[in-house]
Design an enzyme around this catalytic site. Structure first.
Site, PDB file in Angstrom:
ATOM      1  N   GLU A  64     -33.424  65.721 -61.570  1.00 38.56           N
ATOM      2  CA  GLU A  64     -33.538  66.048 -60.147  1.00 38.56           C
ATOM      3  C   GLU A  64     -32.144  66.226 -59.577  1.00 38.56           C
ATOM      4  O   GLU A  64     -31.150  65.898 -60.237  1.00 38.56           O
ATOM      5  CB  GLU A  64     -34.322  64.966 -59.390  1.00 38.56           C
ATOM      6  CG  GLU A  64     -35.807  65.001 -59.720  1.00 38.56           C
ATOM      7  CD  GLU A  64     -36.668  64.115 -58.838  1.00 38.56           C
ATOM      8  OE1 GLU A  64     -36.123  63.274 -58.111  1.00 38.56           O
ATOM      9  OE2 GLU A  64     -37.894  64.288 -58.875  1.00 38.56           O
ATOM     10  N   HIS A  87     -36.187  66.560 -46.660  1.00 42.57           N
ATOM     11  CA  HIS A  87     -36.436  67.156 -47.976  1.00 42.57           C
ATOM     12  C   HIS A  87     -36.472  68.666 -47.806  1.00 42.57           C
ATOM     13  O   HIS A  87     -37.077  69.170 -46.857  1.00 42.57           O
ATOM     14  CB  HIS A  87     -37.776  66.645 -48.528  1.00 42.57           C
ATOM     15  CG  HIS A  87     -37.910  66.850 -50.003  1.00 42.57           C
ATOM     16  ND1 HIS A  87     -38.078  68.096 -50.558  1.00 42.57           N
ATOM     17  CD2 HIS A  87     -37.872  65.970 -51.027  1.00 42.57           C
ATOM     18  CE1 HIS A  87     -38.158  67.959 -51.877  1.00 42.57           C
ATOM     19  NE2 HIS A  87     -38.024  66.675 -52.191  1.00 42.57           N
ATOM     20  N   ARG A 111     -29.890  66.994 -51.526  1.00 47.34           N
ATOM     21  CA  ARG A 111     -30.965  67.471 -50.653  1.00 47.34           C
ATOM     22  C   ARG A 111     -30.481  68.023 -49.318  1.00 47.34           C
ATOM     23  O   ARG A 111     -31.007  69.011 -48.816  1.00 47.34           O
ATOM     24  CB  ARG A 111     -31.948  66.333 -50.392  1.00 47.34           C
ATOM     25  CG  ARG A 111     -32.782  66.063 -51.591  1.00 47.34           C
ATOM     26  CD  ARG A 111     -33.776  64.962 -51.373  1.00 47.34           C
ATOM     27  NE  ARG A 111     -34.577  64.861 -52.572  1.00 47.34           N
ATOM     28  CZ  ARG A 111     -35.453  63.895 -52.818  1.00 47.34           C
ATOM     29  NH1 ARG A 111     -35.634  62.938 -51.931  1.00 47.34           N
ATOM     30  NH2 ARG A 111     -36.135  63.890 -53.931  1.00 47.34           N
ATOM     31  N   HIS A 167     -38.157  63.113 -44.520  1.00 41.48           N
ATOM     32  CA  HIS A 167     -38.721  62.584 -45.763  1.00 41.48           C
ATOM     33  C   HIS A 167     -38.475  61.097 -45.956  1.00 41.48           C
ATOM     34  O   HIS A 167     -39.366  60.358 -46.361  1.00 41.48           O
ATOM     35  CB  HIS A 167     -38.083  63.368 -46.911  1.00 41.48           C
ATOM     36  CG  HIS A 167     -38.664  63.061 -48.256  1.00 41.48           C
ATOM     37  ND1 HIS A 167     -40.000  63.191 -48.537  1.00 41.48           N
ATOM     38  CD2 HIS A 167     -38.076  62.642 -49.417  1.00 41.48           C
ATOM     39  CE1 HIS A 167     -40.225  62.855 -49.804  1.00 41.48           C
ATOM     40  NE2 HIS A 167     -39.083  62.500 -50.354  1.00 41.48           N
ATOM     41  N   ARG A 204     -29.731  59.391 -49.752  1.00 41.58           N
ATOM     42  CA  ARG A 204     -30.349  58.772 -50.939  1.00 41.58           C
ATOM     43  C   ARG A 204     -30.400  59.754 -52.105  1.00 41.58           C
ATOM     44  O   ARG A 204     -30.794  60.907 -51.946  1.00 41.58           O
ATOM     45  CB  ARG A 204     -31.776  58.347 -50.578  1.00 41.58           C
ATOM     46  CG  ARG A 204     -32.587  57.847 -51.726  1.00 41.58           C
ATOM     47  CD  ARG A 204     -33.982  57.484 -51.252  1.00 41.58           C
ATOM     48  NE  ARG A 204     -34.747  58.650 -50.860  1.00 41.58           N
ATOM     49  CZ  ARG A 204     -35.700  59.203 -51.609  1.00 41.58           C
ATOM     50  NH1 ARG A 204     -35.997  58.712 -52.787  1.00 41.58           N
ATOM     51  NH2 ARG A 204     -36.373  60.250 -51.171  1.00 41.58           N
TER      52      ARG A 204
HETATM   53  C1  LIG Z   1     -44.534  62.795 -50.217  1.00 40.15           C
HETATM   54  C2  LIG Z   1     -43.492  61.838 -50.705  1.00 40.15           C
HETATM   55  C3  LIG Z   1     -42.978  61.960 -51.983  1.00 40.15           C
HETATM   56  C4  LIG Z   1     -42.018  61.066 -52.451  1.00 40.15           C
HETATM   57  N1  LIG Z   1     -41.561  61.181 -53.731  1.00 40.15           N
HETATM   58  C5  LIG Z   1     -40.717  60.232 -54.220  1.00 40.15           C
HETATM   59  C6  LIG Z   1     -40.339  60.224 -55.592  1.00 40.15           C
HETATM   60  O1  LIG Z   1     -40.770  61.049 -56.378  1.00 40.15           O
HETATM   61  N2  LIG Z   1     -39.493  59.253 -56.017  1.00 40.15           N
HETATM   62  C7  LIG Z   1     -39.002  58.287 -55.183  1.00 40.15           C
HETATM   63  O2  LIG Z   1     -38.243  57.417 -55.638  1.00 40.15           O
HETATM   64  N3  LIG Z   1     -39.362  58.272 -53.887  1.00 40.15           N
HETATM   65  C8  LIG Z   1     -40.209  59.204 -53.388  1.00 40.15           C
HETATM   66  N4  LIG Z   1     -40.587  59.161 -52.076  1.00 40.15           N
HETATM   67  C9  LIG Z   1     -40.103  58.043 -51.238  1.00 40.15           C
HETATM   68  C10 LIG Z   1     -40.845  56.778 -51.636  1.00 40.15           C
HETATM   69  O3  LIG Z   1     -42.189  57.085 -51.917  1.00 40.15           O
HETATM   70  C11 LIG Z   1     -40.802  55.717 -50.552  1.00 40.15           C
HETATM   71  O4  LIG Z   1     -39.519  55.571 -50.034  1.00 40.15           O
HETATM   72  C12 LIG Z   1     -41.246  54.378 -51.105  1.00 40.15           C
HETATM   73  O5  LIG Z   1     -42.462  54.539 -51.789  1.00 40.15           O
HETATM   74  C13 LIG Z   1     -41.377  53.381 -49.984  1.00 40.15           C
HETATM   75  O6  LIG Z   1     -42.025  52.250 -50.462  1.00 40.15           O
HETATM   76  P1  LIG Z   1     -42.271  51.031 -49.481  1.00 40.15           P
HETATM   77  O7  LIG Z   1     -43.073  50.038 -50.232  1.00 40.15           O
HETATM   78  O8  LIG Z   1     -41.005  50.609 -48.895  1.00 40.15           O
HETATM   79  O9  LIG Z   1     -43.125  51.656 -48.277  1.00 40.15           O
HETATM   80  P2  LIG Z   1     -44.514  52.402 -48.308  1.00 40.15           P
HETATM   81  O10 LIG Z   1     -44.897  52.815 -49.664  1.00 40.15           O
HETATM   82  O11 LIG Z   1     -44.477  53.469 -47.276  1.00 40.15           O
HETATM   83  O12 LIG Z   1     -45.533  51.271 -47.838  1.00 40.15           O
HETATM   84  C14 LIG Z   1     -45.545  50.841 -46.501  1.00 40.15           C
HETATM   85  C15 LIG Z   1     -46.811  50.052 -46.277  1.00 40.15           C
HETATM   86  O13 LIG Z   1     -46.759  49.406 -45.016  1.00 40.15           O
HETATM   87  C16 LIG Z   1     -47.988  49.595 -44.332  1.00 40.15           C
HETATM   88  N5  LIG Z   1     -47.688  49.459 -42.905  1.00 40.15           N
HETATM   89  C17 LIG Z   1     -46.894  50.212 -42.127  1.00 40.15           C
HETATM   90  N6  LIG Z   1     -46.850  49.725 -40.876  1.00 40.15           N
HETATM   91  C18 LIG Z   1     -47.651  48.623 -40.864  1.00 40.15           C
HETATM   92  C19 LIG Z   1     -48.039  47.686 -39.880  1.00 40.15           C
HETATM   93  N7  LIG Z   1     -47.617  47.774 -38.607  1.00 40.15           N
HETATM   94  N8  LIG Z   1     -48.879  46.683 -40.224  1.00 40.15           N
HETATM   95  C20 LIG Z   1     -49.364  46.570 -41.482  1.00 40.15           C
HETATM   96  N9  LIG Z   1     -49.031  47.450 -42.463  1.00 40.15           N
HETATM   97  C21 LIG Z   1     -48.187  48.449 -42.153  1.00 40.15           C
HETATM   98  C22 LIG Z   1     -48.435  50.966 -44.770  1.00 40.15           C
HETATM   99  O14 LIG Z   1     -49.797  51.176 -44.513  1.00 40.15           O
HETATM  100  C23 LIG Z   1     -48.084  50.874 -46.254  1.00 40.15           C
HETATM  101  O15 LIG Z   1     -49.073  50.157 -46.948  1.00 40.15           O
HETATM  102  C24 LIG Z   1     -41.542  60.043 -51.591  1.00 40.15           C
HETATM  103  C25 LIG Z   1     -42.059  59.916 -50.310  1.00 40.15           C
HETATM  104  C26 LIG Z   1     -43.029  60.803 -49.861  1.00 40.15           C
HETATM  105  C27 LIG Z   1     -43.569  60.650 -48.472  1.00 40.15           C
END
Ligand SMILES: Cc1cc2nc3c(=O)[nH]c(=O)nc-3n(C[C@H](O)[C@H](O)[C@H](O)COP(=O)(O)OP(=O)(O)OC[C@H]3O[C@@H](n4cnc5c(N)ncnc54)[C@H](O)[C@@H]3O)c2cc1C
Length: 505
Positions: A117, A233, A273, A333, A368
């Protein structure tokens, strides 16, 4: 645990069920009861939509030093070196652990397959089920969490605000039905609420990504870090009326070209990016758009097996990615900033922790590196769990000792004793029923014995010997006897036979 007033009690409260929240919950489950509060169904998160993969330096030609160099140079001068070292050095262990928990990463000829990537100097992006990497990682974590007795998941529960008393975060309030608010008290609260892409009109993020963690933390008085750095993105699907579905960077990693309306390539597709996104904006602004992603020169069969989810989504909008140019546009993103935390997830507010996209550790600096955020969720989710176990357990003892010294020390009075008892009751309800180690067992005992002292001291409304009450400074004949405490209730018994005959075994 449910108190009569409906307040929930738990040892550890985790807000969010993405990769960071679930990995932290699994770590915390070894130390006590964990309640995961998540505002949609548990799999709905940025993690669930992550496609391209997870960057990790475990390939034969790779090295954590190279991964570190790439991370630092993508971050434009302000990557926190210690955080980035933790990410790249602990990443391999976390990935092997997740594979051992059942995550199925793609292989070719029996070995892990790594793709390239943007801004990576090696092919180091591990992927799963073609382009459903995040979905597969969160599936493995969720299945394990569901099998773990100490973890309870409360879905469709949206936390609205943190509960803070005496400068310490003690839990949150959440809504699970319109108008129905519940409070949860916990020894430590972890924000793993993900990103804030929904601040913008164009975003790849799902509807849950409304920045709730940073907002709640800020209202509660915690510091935020680097909130101005938002990653856009370059390639989200640009079909009118359709959501801005991400066309993963891995598509360009596999050789796809970006072309303007005249069919010309105009940028290095694998540059960082922000550069690629600005190049697209420039083409559009200067009348050479719209821009599309061209995969037509790639092997069609490989494209379909490598990117099944992207192919299926584009097909829904009438686009065959092996034959048609795919219209794309930049979209918000990932938020590099978040709740300011140290390397163990500790925020500037006592009792409050953060991990994953909701946190700001400085690990990504101003930009990032692609596919570093799934790794961030795993590594810093696990670290936050350790940090909480170390500090929350340690800090309860200090707080108990301080409070007991004040209210139960040389001079006592009824109202301080009553408020100490209330505090001890809350802590005792949240104490683990099966302590995991000596410190936890001792903490539980300290809470229980302090509570017995406080109840007995409040009962004895006089001053006698070592027991001095400022509100009852003299001895009182009514209390000429011993205090027997049974089932938490104190009563006065005879001086000579403090244990009544019938009560002896
Ligand atoms: C389309 C897309 C593609 C991506 N592709 C990649 C990739 O290929 N590789 C990579 O490294 N990263 C990628 N990313 C980024 C990566 O997915 C995220 O940064 C990472 O998964 C974030 O993980 P997290 O656990 O911090 O948050 P999240 O996975 O966003 O989880 C947050 C959680 O908190 C919950 N939540 C939010 N607010 C509240 C609230 N007030 N009360 C209770 N629950 C709440 C949500 O419902 C969710 O369950 C991508 C992101 C997107 C959107």
């Amino acid at each position: 645990m449910n108190a009569p007033d409906g307040t929930l009690h738990t040892d550890f409260l985790v807000l969010g069920s993405g990769i960071a929240g679930l990995r932290a919950a699994l770590g915390l489950s070894r130390h006590g009861a964990v309640l995961v509060v998540t505002k949609d169904q548990p799999s709905e998160s940025n993690t669930g939509y992550a496609q391209g993969g997870v960057a990790v330096a475990i390939g034969a030609d790779d090295d954590t030093r190279l991964h570190l160099d790439d991370t630092v140079s993508a971050g434009a001068g302000i990557v926190s070196g210690a955080a980035a070292r933790v990410l790249v050095e602990e990443g391999p262990e976390r990935i092997r652990e997740l594979a051992s928990w059942g995550a199925r990463f793609d292989r070719e000829d029996g070995r892990y397959h790594f793709t390239r990537e943007g801004a990576h100097s090696r092919n180091r992006v591990l992927h799963a089920l073609g382009d459903a990497t995040g979905w597969e990682m969160v599936r493995a974590l969720l299945e394990r969490a569901h099998r773990t007795e100490a973890i309870a998941v409360r879905s469709f529960a949206c936390s609205t605000d943190l509960l803070v008393r005496d400068g310490i975060a003690r839990g949150c309030r959440f809504l699970d039905e319109p108008g129905s608010e519940t409070a949860v008290l916990a020894r430590a609260t972890l924000l793993a609420t993900g990103g804030a892409g929904r601040v913008f009109a164009e975003t790849t993020n799902p509807p849950v990504a409304t920045g709730d963690g940073a907002a709640m933390a800020q209202r509660a008085g915690a510091a935020l870090l680097d909130m101005e750095f938002v990653q856009f993105h370059p390639t989200a699907l640009a079909v009118e009326g359709a959501p801005r579905f991400l066309i993963s960077e891995a598509v360009r990693g596999e050789g796809a070209y970006l072309r303007n309306a005249a069919g010309e390539r105009f940028t290095d597709e694998l540059a960082a990016r922000d550069r690629v996104a600005r190049a697209i904006v420039r083409e559009n602004r200067e009348g050479r758009g719209p821009v599309s992603l061209d995969l037509r020169h790639l092997d069609a069969e490989r494209v379909r097996t490598r990117f099944p989810r992207i192919a299926a989504t584009c097909r829904r909008y009438g686009i065959d990615i092996t034959r048609d140019p795919v219209p794309v546009t930049p979209a918000a993103h990932y938020v590099m900033g978040g709740v300011a935390t140290d390397l163990h997830g500790r925020s500037t507010l006592r009792g409050l922790y953060a991990a994953g996209e909701a946190a700001g550790t400085g690990v990504h600096g101003a930009n990032r590196l692609a596919s570093n955020s799934l790794l961030e969720g795993l590594v810093f989710g696990a670290r936050a769990a350790e940090g909480i176990a170390d500090h929350a357990m340690g800090s309860i003892r200090e707080e108990l000792q301080r409070r007991c010294w004040q209210a139960l020390g040389l001079e006592r009075d009824g109202s301080s004793l009553a408020s100490l008892e209330r505090w001890l009751d809350e802590r005792r309800q949240a104490a683990p029923t099966r302590p995991a180690d000596r410190a936890a067992a001792e903490d539980r005992n300290l809470l229980d014995v302090a509570s017995a002292m406080a109840a007995s001291a409040r009962f004895r409304e006089e001053s006698r010997g070592s027991h001095y009450r400022t509100d009852f400074p003299s001895p009182d004949e009514r209390f000429h006897g011993h205090t027997l405490l049974e089932a938490g209730a104190p009563r006065l018994v005879d001086v000579e036979t403090p244990v009544p005959e019938g009560a002896r075994c």
